[in-house]
Structure formats: structure tokens, C-alpha cells
Design an enzyme around this catalytic site. Structure first.
Site, mmCIF file in Angstrom:
data_model
loop_
_atom_site.group_PDB
_atom_site.id
_atom_site.type_symbol
_atom_site.label_atom_id
_atom_site.label_comp_id
_atom_site.label_asym_id
_atom_site.label_seq_id
_atom_site.Cartn_x
_atom_site.Cartn_y
_atom_site.Cartn_z
ATOM 1 N N GLU A 1 -3.333 7.578 -6.263
ATOM 2 C CA GLU A 1 -3.254 6.815 -7.512
ATOM 3 C C GLU A 1 -4.319 7.284 -8.498
ATOM 4 O OE1 GLU A 1 -3.315 2.625 -6.686
ATOM 5 O OE2 GLU A 1 -1.332 2.673 -5.735
ATOM 6 N N HIS B 1 0.495 0.036 -10.316
ATOM 7 C CA HIS B 1 -0.298 -0.884 -9.493
ATOM 8 C C HIS B 1 -0.630 -2.162 -10.270
ATOM 9 C CE1 HIS B 1 -3.098 -0.866 -5.764
ATOM 10 N NE2 HIS B 1 -2.681 -2.096 -6.037
ATOM 11 N N ARG C 1 0.853 -1.185 0.000
ATOM 12 C CA ARG C 1 0.000 0.000 0.000
ATOM 13 C C ARG C 1 0.891 1.237 0.000
ATOM 14 N NH1 ARG C 1 -3.222 -3.101 -1.330
ATOM 15 N NH2 ARG C 1 -5.276 -3.592 -0.442
#
Length: 637
Positions: A354, A373, A325
């Protein structure tokens, strides 16, 4: 004087009891409950919602939960099976409608189609989603769809389950889901290998400057001397968070010839040893590692845990990988550490925001390798997630409550009403106990002692045990604990919860006289919290409807568990309350309760102080500098 005898709890550790007047199967009873078509009156015994009062302790929240529980059960009672042409209405039911609002693997869709009518409608606006949801029994989302309170309101009670295809559920309003009687499930395991493989890919790419060298060559350059890398063999990798992904990364790193150490307060030592990994403290891990791979959840205790202070302790030239994370790293601090050379390189798949800003100094840094990601982005992982979430949603619609449930149905109003204050007490005792554990100590076992005058058959403690488990695990984990998954989660984390009942001669009007939580084989940051038997031990009672702390270690106290708490061990002498009170008052920190417990007059005492605000570090430092105070600890409730 109260008489007492001890007898072990007989409740099976991994069962949920559901009773009905005609004793139908668990599956059919839960199915009937979820569909509000109950062939016989059912009682969900000591099931509970994660959010109705566990996180919100106000009386208004509790009354709302009770009202909803009553409403749900009344609805089940009034929706009994009717006869249609001599057949049960159940046999005339149409297939459930399942709305899939984001792309899902074909294998998962096939499973869903075999059970219900599947509506794949992607890129819905909130308005369109609210229009569609009123006719849907289930909704499956990824991270892009926001399942807000407005969505649950628009469903008008028809929506039975929301499935999140992935781990995080930040985009689902859990409290609203619970209030409207909707189960929420996720898919936490299918992308484990994909995330681990991506971590190893970033590790190797960073060590050999693959991304930078590729960009250089495509720009027409040939810079062999500039992109000299470092070898992995023989280097030490610290895995921070030794769960499913972390342990898989460790296995693969061992195969590359690396020495692997790990830090995780819940990792079973035998599992680590089986892989050839040594469990160490947080400071030891970061100070001895050549590479640090982050696999910890984002919780209040881990948010920005890698900050300026942390980077000051790492080995100069360390390299950091993060596929967990983004929020566990203070990104500005990481840039400073990279610029100073304290951190040689970083490889990041996740970010605080993000997508990150286009002008992000971290993303643009020459010694940082970044990916958008991609941890779970393999074809196999996407199919696995699709199957896992489809199975969970179908199971929920059939009445099965899997361990991936992150909330649970409401409890009957009368049970909730009686146990509500003890539930709050149980969770807070768990939270207090875990905060007394010194850093680096792995929590392996906890014992809960209930003192009650009730007959064992009149008090089911599973809900209370679940809340103590919640209090112990949630502050340092991303797990969501409820009655459904408490024992499963504890078992997965290697935490053994045992229970003991002590029968006392008190009024049976109240279900429980007191609850005691003991943590064994751990170090304590507050020595006075350790009992004569060597365990961290705290005890509490419900007084006037409020949870109170009544014992810490061998010291008796009496302080309401509201706000936050400061515990001080001091020399028992006049003026101590005034000194500490003045320090707090000067910093505008309001004292709500204060209690002093001692063993022998004029010897040692514990002062327990309830405060409304969190004192700053300077205030706490001043308290610690009072000559007669030998130790103290600040605890968040």
C-alpha cells in the site's frame, strides 16, 4: 511411586496481583512504577513482557530481560519519594508531555490536554522524532510514524507509553519497547462499525457495478446493457472471520435479505445463532457462497490463504470483498481467477503493498472495484479512535493497564529466572495442541493440569496460563497475548481456560513437575493425540533447562521441543527409525531428536522426530507412503 492428590486452582481467573509492603492501591503502585517514583517497595507479581523471551527463546534474550527487570526495579527503589519543603515530590511534578506525531481527532486531543502538555508535531523525520522524544512521557502515532529501536534509545527511559491510534502495530518495535520498559497500547474497537459499513458499501457497489458505470458515464457513455448487476436478496454470503467487524457485516447483510454463513475457529456458536448465522468449516464456506467477505487477521496461517488452490474450490462466479488485510489474498492468483471467470468480481479496500503499484493488474482489472484503505475513514470512526487511544494513554500514564495493552512491564528477575523455561514450555504446548485440531473445529475449552510439589500459595500460574492461551490463540489470530490481556482475549473469543493442580511427591526445588494441555470437544487431525477421555492431550516437562514433550494422547514420548516436530503413528516393527531417517536425510533435513513411545510391544507406537528444517511436501508425502506408518502430522514450533 509418586503419590498424588487433585485440588482446583484457586487463582481468580481475571485478576492481576500486585503486592507491596504497605499494600497501597493497585492504581498508585502501578503509577509509581511507571514513573520510577515509588513511595514503598513494590513487586509486580508475575507480570511479563510479550517480546523479551516469549518470541525469542535464546539465553541472551532471557538474560537481557532479567537484567532489564532488575534495573527497572532497582531504579524504582532508588527513586523513592523525597520531601521538598515539607511536601512530597509527587506534588511538585509537572504535567506529563504527550507528543502527537500524526493528526488525531479533536475530541481525543481535548482529553489529552486535560491531563498533560500536548505537543502536536506532524511529519517528523526520524532524526527530529529522536530529538523530541527525550522530553516526552507519551507518544501517539497512527501508521505513518515508525517507532524504531533508535526512538526508544533516544528516549533514554523517559518514554512511558506509545499509543497506536488504530489496530495494527507493525510500525512499533515491540521488543525494543519492552526492553526499555515502555508500554504499548492500541485502539482496536472504535472503527468497527465504519469498517463493517464500508464492507457493505463495497458489496453493494460491486454487485451493481456502481464504480464502473460511474466512470463510463463520466466518459460520455451510456451503457445500460453492459452494467447489468446481480441481486443480493436470497444470495449466500460467507463471512470469513466472525469477530467484531465480521459479525457487524453479518447483521447488515441479514437486513439485506442475504443468507449468511461464517467461518471462525473461535466464534461462539450462541452469538452466531443469535444473529441467525450458521458456523461452518472453511471449505464449506468458500464452496457454497455466492459472496465471500474477508474479515480475518493477517497471520502466518492466513497469509495468502486465498490462493490458486482455494479459488479452485469456490463456486464459479463467486464475488469477493476484502476490507481486512491485503496479504490474506494471493493477488496474482486472484487475477488469474478473475481472468478465467472462476471469480466474477472483487471489491478491495486493502492490498499487499500500500499504495499498490500504479500498473497493478489487479487494480486496473475491469471487474475489480477498489478503494484506498478507507475502512476506518469516517468522521465518527476517526473521533472514536482518537478518544479510545487518548483514554488508553492517559490510563497508562496514571498506572492503569488496559486490555488494549500489547506488551506489559517486566517481571522481577528472580521470578523470571525460575519460570523462564516453563514459560517457553507452556507456549509451545499451546502451539502444538492447536495444530492438532482439525480444520473447522471450533476451540471452546482448554484444560491445563499442573503437577507440582509446591504449596498452592508458592506458585502463581497466571503467567503460565497466559502463555498457554498465547500459544493456542496467536497462531490463528491477530491478537497479542500477555499477562494483562490473556484472560480478557480468551473470554472475548469464547475460549474457556480451566486449571487443575495435581500435587506430586517430587523435589520442591523445581516449581513444576509437568504441564498437560487438553482441548475438549474438537476433532483431531492426528488420532493418536486423543486421550482415552476423547480430548486432544499433550504433556511436557522441563529437562536440563529445555522444554520436552513427554506424552501425546496415551503414548509416552521424550523429545526436545526445539525446531519443528513430526509425529508418526506406526506399526511397532524393526527398521522404522531408519526408514524415516533416510527419507529426511536424503532431503538434507537434519534430525535433532527422536523418540518412540508404544503401548504394547509389536503393536502400535508413536515416533516423535525433532527436525531443524521444515521438510517440503514431497518429503512429507514419502513419509506418509511408508507402509507401516498409519498417520503422521508435521508441527511448527
Amino acid at each position: 511411586m509418586a503419590s498424588s492428590s487433585t485440588k482446583p486452582i484457586s487463582t481468580p481467573p481475571f485478576t492481576t496481583t500486585i503486592s507491596s509492603s504497605s499494600q497501597p492501591s493497585t492504581r498508585s503502585s502501578l503509577l509509581s512504577f511507571l514513573r520510577n517514583t515509588t513511595p514503598t517497595p513494590i513487586s509486580l507479581k508475575l507480570s511479563h513482557s510479550r517480546n523479551s523471551f516469549l518470541n525469542s527463546h535464546s539465553s541472551s534474550s532471557r538474560s537481557l530481560s532479567i537484567k532489564n527487570a532488575t534495573k527497572t526495579i532497582e531504579s524504582a527503589e532508588t527513586s523513592r519519594v523525597s520531601k521538598v519543603g515539607g511536601q512530597d515530590a509527587d506534588s511538585q511534578e509537572t504535567k506529563p508531555t504527550i507528543l502527537v506525531s500524526e493528526k488525531l481527532g479533536e475530541a481525543g486531543l481535548e482529553l489529552l490536554r486535560s491531563f498533560g502538555d500536548v505537543d502536536c508535531s506532524y511529519d517528523l523525520s526520524q532524526e527530529d522524532l529522536c530529538k523530541k522524544i527525550a522530553s516526552c512521557d507519551a507518544l501517539i502515532v497512527r501508521s505513518g510514524t515508525k517507532v524504531t529501536r533508535q526512538v526508544f534509545e533516544a528516549a533514554k527511559g523517559k518514554l512511558k507509553v506509545v499509543g497506536r491510534a488504530g489496530v495494527g502495530i507493525d510500525n512499533v518495535d515491540l521488543q525494543a519497547a519492552t526492553e526499555f520498559g515502555c508500554l504499548v497500547v492500541n485502539a482496536p474497537t472504535a472503527n468497527t462499525v465504519a469498517a463493517a459499513e464500508h464492507g457493505i458499501a463495497l458489496l453493494a457497489a460491486m454487485a451493481r457495478n456502481v464504480a464502473q458505470a460511474d466512470a463510463s458515464m463520466k466518459a460520455g457513455q451510456w451503457q445500460r446493457n453492459k452494467y447489468v448487476g446481480v441481486s443480493l436478496v436470497g444470495k449466500t454470503l460467507a463471512v470469513m472471520g466472525f469477530g467484531k467487524v465480521g459479525s457487524e457485516v453479518a447483521r447488515r447483510a441479514k437486513g439485506l435479505g442475504m443468507q449468511v454463513i461464517a467461518h471462525d475457529p473461535y466464534a461462539p456458536a450462541d452469538r452466531a445463532r443469535a444473529i441467525g448465522v450458521e458456523l461452518v468449516s472453511f471449505d464449506q464456506a468458500i464452496s457454497t457462497a455466492d459472496f465471500i467477505s474477508l474479515h480475518m487477521p493477517l497471520t502466518p496461517s492466513t497469509e495468502k490463504v486465498f490462493n490458486d488452490d482455494t479459488f479452485a474450490k469456490v463456486k464459479t462466479g463467486v464475488r469477493i470483498i476484502n476490507v481486512a488485510r491485503g496479504g490474506v489474498i494471493d493477488e496474482d492468483a486472484l487475477v488469474r481467477a478473475l481472468d478465467s471467470g472462476k471469480v466474477a468480481q472483487a471489491a478491495l479496500d486493502v492490498f499487499t503493498e500500500e499504495p499498490p503499484p500504479k500498473d497493478s493488474k489487479l487494480v486496473q482489472h475491469e471487474r475489480v472495484t477498489v478503494t484506498p484503505h478507507l475502512g476506518a475513514s469516517t468522521k465518527e470512526a476517526q473521533e472514536g479512535v482518537a478518544i479510545e487511544i487518548a483514554e488508553a494513554v492517559v490510563g497508562a500514564l496514571q498506572g492503569e493497564l488496559a486490555a488494549t495493552a500489547v506488551n506489559a512491564p517486566m517481571v522481577p528477575a528472580e521470578v523470571l529466572s525460575e519460570l523462564a523455561p516453563y514459560v517457553v514450555l507452556a507456549e509451545k504446548l499451546g502451539r502444538l495442541a492447536v495444530q492438532l485440531v482439525a480444520g473447522g473445529s471450533g476451540i471452546k475449552s482448554a484444560k491445563v493440569v499442573y503437577r507440582s510439589s509446591r504449596d498452592p500459595d508458592d506458585l502463581d500460574t497466571r503467567l503460565l496460563r497466559a502463555m498457554i492461551t498465547k500459544g493456542i490463540i496467536e497462531p490463528i489470530s491477530d491478537s497479542f497475548i500477555n499477562l494483562v490481556n490473556a484472560d480478557f482475549t480468551a473470554k472475548q473469543k469464547g475460549l474457556r481456560i480451566s486449571e487443575e493442580r495435581v500435587v506430586v511427591d517430587t523435589s520442591p526445588e523445581f516449581p513444576i513437575h509437568s504441564i498437560q494441555v487438553q482441548l475438549s470437544n474438537v476433532d483431531s487431525k492426528f488420532g493418536s493425540g486423543v486421550s482415552e477421555g476423547g480430548d486432544i492431550s499433550i504433556e511436557g516437562r522441563v529437562k536440563y533447562g529445555k522444554p520436552h514433550l513427554t506424552r501425546v494422547g496415551s503414548f509416552s514420548v521424550d523429545v526436545s521441543l526445539e525446531g519443528n516436530l513430526i509425529l508418526c503413528r506406526q506399526v511397532d516393527q524393526p527398521g522404522m527409525i531408519g526408514q524415516v531417517g533416510n527419507i529426511l536425510g536424503e532431503q538434507n533435513v537434519n534430525v535433532s531428536f527422536m523418540s518412540v513411545g508404544r503401548t504394547v510391544q509389536r503393536r502400535k507406537a508413536i515416533m516423535a522426530i525433532g527436525v531443524d528444517e521444515e521438510p517440503n511436501q514431497e518429503t512429507l508425502k514419502k513419509i506418509g507412503e511408508v507402509p507401516a506408518i498409519e498417520e503422521f502430522v508435521f508441527l511448527k514450533l
